[in-house]
Design a protein around this motif. Structure first.
Motif, PDB file in Angstrom:
ATOM      1  N   ALA A 139       0.847  -1.191   0.000  1.00 50.16           N
ATOM      2  CA  ALA A 139       0.000   0.000   0.000  1.00 50.16           C
ATOM      3  C   ALA A 139       0.881   1.239   0.000  1.00 50.16           C
ATOM      4  CB  ALA A 139      -0.913  -0.007   1.216  1.00 50.16           C
ATOM      5  N   GLY A 140       0.491   2.223  -0.792  1.00 46.40           N
ATOM      6  CA  GLY A 140       1.224   3.484  -0.852  1.00 46.40           C
ATOM      7  C   GLY A 140       1.973   3.632  -2.159  1.00 46.40           C
ATOM      8  N   SER A 141       2.388   4.849  -2.420  1.00 47.69           N
ATOM      9  CA  SER A 141       3.085   5.168  -3.654  1.00 47.69           C
ATOM     10  C   SER A 141       4.593   5.217  -3.436  1.00 47.69           C
ATOM     11  CB  SER A 141       2.616   6.531  -4.177  1.00 47.69           C
ATOM     12  OG  SER A 141       3.383   6.919  -5.292  1.00 47.69           O
ATOM     13  N   ALA A 142       5.352   4.746  -4.423  1.00 50.75           N
ATOM     14  CA  ALA A 142       6.806   4.862  -4.402  1.00 50.75           C
ATOM     15  C   ALA A 142       7.254   6.141  -5.109  1.00 50.75           C
ATOM     16  CB  ALA A 142       7.435   3.641  -5.067  1.00 50.75           C
ATOM     17  N   ASP A 143       6.303   6.877  -5.675  1.00 51.26           N
ATOM     18  CA  ASP A 143       6.573   8.132  -6.379  1.00 51.26           C
ATOM     19  C   ASP A 143       6.083   9.269  -5.474  1.00 51.26           C
ATOM     20  OD1 ASP A 143       6.330  10.456  -8.001  1.00 51.26           O
ATOM     21  OD2 ASP A 143       5.954   9.242  -9.782  1.00 51.26           O
ATOM     22  N   PRO A 144       6.920  10.257  -5.187  1.00 53.09           N
ATOM     23  CA  PRO A 144       6.461  11.339  -4.309  1.00 53.09           C
ATOM     24  C   PRO A 144       5.223  12.060  -4.828  1.00 53.09           C
ATOM     25  CG  PRO A 144       8.654  11.823  -5.201  1.00 53.09           C
ATOM     26  CD  PRO A 144       8.284  10.441  -5.639  1.00 53.09           C
ATOM     27  N   ALA A 145       4.975  12.022  -6.136  1.00 52.74           N
ATOM     28  CA  ALA A 145       3.791  12.677  -6.694  1.00 52.74           C
ATOM     29  C   ALA A 145       2.497  12.025  -6.201  1.00 52.74           C
ATOM     30  CB  ALA A 145       3.830  12.646  -8.220  1.00 52.74           C
ATOM     31  N   GLY A 146       2.556  10.765  -5.803  1.00 49.11           N
ATOM     32  CA  GLY A 146       1.366  10.068  -5.342  1.00 49.11           C
ATOM     33  C   GLY A 146       1.263   9.920  -3.843  1.00 49.11           C
ATOM     34  N   THR A 147       2.080  10.639  -3.111  1.00 53.56           N
ATOM     35  CA  THR A 147       2.151  10.483  -1.655  1.00 53.56           C
ATOM     36  C   THR A 147       0.805  10.648  -0.970  1.00 53.56           C
ATOM     37  OG1 THR A 147       4.454  11.157  -1.607  1.00 53.56           O
ATOM     38  CG2 THR A 147       3.238  11.364   0.450  1.00 53.56           C
ATOM     39  N   ASP A 148       0.073  11.673  -1.330  1.00 47.11           N
ATOM     40  CA  ASP A 148      -1.188  11.953  -0.642  1.00 47.11           C
ATOM     41  C   ASP A 148      -2.410  11.442  -1.395  1.00 47.11           C
ATOM     42  OD1 ASP A 148       0.149  13.280   1.441  1.00 47.11           O
ATOM     43  OD2 ASP A 148       0.228  15.131   0.277  1.00 47.11           O
ATOM     44  N   ALA A 149      -2.179  10.719  -2.481  1.00 45.01           N
ATOM     45  CA  ALA A 149      -3.291  10.241  -3.303  1.00 45.01           C
ATOM     46  C   ALA A 149      -3.952   9.013  -2.667  1.00 45.01           C
ATOM     47  CB  ALA A 149      -2.800   9.899  -4.701  1.00 45.01           C
ATOM     48  N   SER A 150      -5.229   8.874  -2.908  1.00 45.54           N
ATOM     49  CA  SER A 150      -5.931   7.704  -2.398  1.00 45.54           C
ATOM     50  C   SER A 150      -5.727   6.518  -3.336  1.00 45.54           C
ATOM     51  CB  SER A 150      -7.428   8.002  -2.258  1.00 45.54           C
ATOM     52  OG  SER A 150      -7.991   8.218  -3.537  1.00 45.54           O
ATOM     53  N   GLY A 151      -5.853   5.332  -2.786  1.00 43.29           N
ATOM     54  CA  GLY A 151      -5.782   4.122  -3.593  1.00 43.29           C
ATOM     55  C   GLY A 151      -4.417   3.830  -4.179  1.00 43.29           C
ATOM     56  N   ALA A 152      -3.347   4.312  -3.546  1.00 45.23           N
ATOM     57  CA  ALA A 152      -2.000   4.093  -4.080  1.00 45.23           C
ATOM     58  C   ALA A 152      -1.540   2.670  -3.795  1.00 45.23           C
ATOM     59  CB  ALA A 152      -1.020   5.094  -3.481  1.00 45.23           C
ATOM     60  N   GLY A 153      -0.842   2.107  -4.776  1.00 46.75           N
ATOM     61  CA  GLY A 153      -0.278   0.774  -4.626  1.00 46.75           C
ATOM     62  C   GLY A 153       1.040   0.670  -5.363  1.00 46.75           C
ATOM     63  N   THR A 154       1.968  -0.080  -4.798  1.00 45.56           N
ATOM     64  CA  THR A 154       3.267  -0.328  -5.417  1.00 45.56           C
ATOM     65  C   THR A 154       3.439  -1.826  -5.532  1.00 45.56           C
ATOM     66  OG1 THR A 154       4.190   1.734  -4.585  1.00 45.56           O
ATOM     67  CG2 THR A 154       5.769  -0.011  -5.147  1.00 45.56           C
ATOM     68  N   TYR A 155       3.846  -2.281  -6.707  1.00 42.25           N
ATOM     69  CA  TYR A 155       3.921  -3.710  -7.017  1.00 42.25           C
ATOM     70  C   TYR A 155       5.324  -4.050  -7.535  1.00 42.25           C
ATOM     71  CZ  TYR A 155      -1.063  -2.963  -6.807  1.00 42.25           C
ATOM     72  OH  TYR A 155      -2.308  -2.603  -6.378  1.00 42.25           O
ATOM     73  N   VAL A 156       5.901  -5.077  -6.978  1.00 43.23           N
ATOM     74  CA  VAL A 156       7.188  -5.580  -7.448  1.00 43.23           C
ATOM     75  C   VAL A 156       7.032  -7.076  -7.682  1.00 43.23           C
ATOM     76  CG1 VAL A 156       9.639  -5.928  -6.900  1.00 43.23           C
ATOM     77  CG2 VAL A 156       8.501  -3.796  -6.206  1.00 43.23           C
ATOM     78  N   VAL A 157       7.463  -7.517  -8.870  1.00 40.40           N
ATOM     79  CA  VAL A 157       7.426  -8.924  -9.215  1.00 40.40           C
ATOM     80  C   VAL A 157       8.838  -9.329  -9.615  1.00 40.40           C
ATOM     81  CG1 VAL A 157       6.446 -10.672 -10.749  1.00 40.40           C
ATOM     82  CG2 VAL A 157       5.032  -8.763  -9.995  1.00 40.40           C
ATOM     83  N   THR A 158       9.315 -10.406  -9.040  1.00 37.58           N
ATOM     84  CA  THR A 158      10.622 -10.956  -9.396  1.00 37.58           C
ATOM     85  C   THR A 158      10.418 -12.318 -10.038  1.00 37.58           C
ATOM     86  OG1 THR A 158      10.825 -11.801  -7.148  1.00 37.58           O
ATOM     87  CG2 THR A 158      11.923  -9.711  -7.613  1.00 37.58           C
ATOM     88  N   PHE A 159      11.256 -12.599 -11.018  1.00 35.18           N
ATOM     89  CA  PHE A 159      11.182 -13.855 -11.762  1.00 35.18           C
ATOM     90  C   PHE A 159      12.541 -14.536 -11.678  1.00 35.18           C
ATOM     91  CE2 PHE A 159       8.545 -10.712 -13.916  1.00 35.18           C
ATOM     92  CZ  PHE A 159       7.342 -11.374 -14.096  1.00 35.18           C
ATOM     93  N   GLY A 160      12.541 -15.851 -11.752  1.00 36.63           N
ATOM     94  CA  GLY A 160      13.805 -16.557 -11.764  1.00 36.63           C
ATOM     95  C   GLY A 160      13.698 -17.903 -12.427  1.00 36.63           C
ATOM     96  N   SER A 161      14.871 -18.418 -12.732  1.00 33.85           N
ATOM     97  CA  SER A 161      15.017 -19.773 -13.248  1.00 33.85           C
ATOM     98  C   SER A 161      16.365 -20.253 -12.723  1.00 33.85           C
ATOM     99  CB  SER A 161      14.989 -19.764 -14.762  1.00 33.85           C
ATOM    100  OG  SER A 161      15.060 -21.085 -15.252  1.00 33.85           O
ATOM    101  N   CYS A 162      16.359 -21.390 -12.044  1.00 37.70           N
ATOM    102  CA  CYS A 162      17.560 -21.843 -11.350  1.00 37.70           C
ATOM    103  C   CYS A 162      17.889 -23.288 -11.729  1.00 37.70           C
ATOM    104  CB  CYS A 162      17.343 -21.740  -9.842  1.00 37.70           C
ATOM    105  SG  CYS A 162      18.700 -22.377  -8.847  1.00 37.70           S
ATOM    106  N   GLN A 163      19.128 -23.496 -12.113  1.00 36.93           N
ATOM    107  CA  GLN A 163      19.614 -24.860 -12.321  1.00 36.93           C
ATOM    108  C   GLN A 163      20.793 -25.071 -11.390  1.00 36.93           C
ATOM    109  OE1 GLN A 163      21.059 -25.765 -16.247  1.00 36.93           O
ATOM    110  NE2 GLN A 163      21.243 -27.931 -15.792  1.00 36.93           N
ATOM    111  N   GLN A 164      20.678 -26.056 -10.511  1.00 34.48           N
ATOM    112  CA  GLN A 164      21.749 -26.325  -9.549  1.00 34.48           C
ATOM    113  C   GLN A 164      22.392 -27.667  -9.818  1.00 34.48           C
ATOM    114  OE1 GLN A 164      19.326 -25.452  -5.985  1.00 34.48           O
ATOM    115  NE2 GLN A 164      20.877 -23.905  -5.576  1.00 34.48           N
TER     116      GLN A 164
END
Length: 143
Positions: free
Chosen positions: A118-143
């Motif tokens: 919840a919340g904005s990672a951009d200062p422009a959206g600091t006080d805005a309602s409904g702010a969301g920040t999403y991070v997705v990481t992907f991987g492929s591993c061969q051991q």
């Protein structure tokens, strides 16, 4: 995760498998991004300006794929507010951005970690309602 896997399976690609270490990396980055608010026009949302962390350092630091024979990783990030702060808005934006779309649809990436903060990672959206920040990481591993 469901929205991203739907994009993949609609195109005949296998669904991504959940990975806790990738999720830890995504969570740490999303939380720091909202706390520090450095994203915005001309800024790199993938490199933390205070710690210098990068997708690779975060993913490795979270313990993903230790001592690999080979491995790959990717990270996508999004922040929005108002009507643009939803998971659907994030996936829609990613799918309309060629480099982000390429990560989502990369058949060589097999695992996923994700975090919504919840919340904005951009200062422009600091006080805005409904702010969301999403991070997705992907991987492929061969051991």
């Amino acid at each position: 995760m469901c929205l991203i896997n739907a994009q993949r399976t609609q195109r005949g690609l296998p669904a991504l498998t959940y990975n806790q270490n990738l999720t830890t990396a995504a969570q740490e980055h999303a939380s720091a991004s909202v706390a520090q608010k450095w994203w915005g026009p001309g800024k790199d949302p993938h490199t933390n300006p205070q710690t210098g962390s990068t997708p690779q350092s975060r993913i490795q630091g979270a313990g993903y794929c230790p001592n690999p024979v080979s491995w790959r990783f990717a990270e996508i990030a999004y922040t929005g507010w108002g009507g643009a702060g939803t998971p659907n808005a994030a996936v829609n934006w990613w799918m309309n951005s060629p480099p982000h779309r390429a990560n989502i649809l990369d058949p060589g990436l097999r695992e996923i970690g994700r975090w919504a903060q919840a919340g904005s990672a951009d200062p422009a959206g600091t006080d805005a309602s409904g702010a969301g920040t999403y991070v997705v990481t992907f991987g492929s591993c061969q051991q």
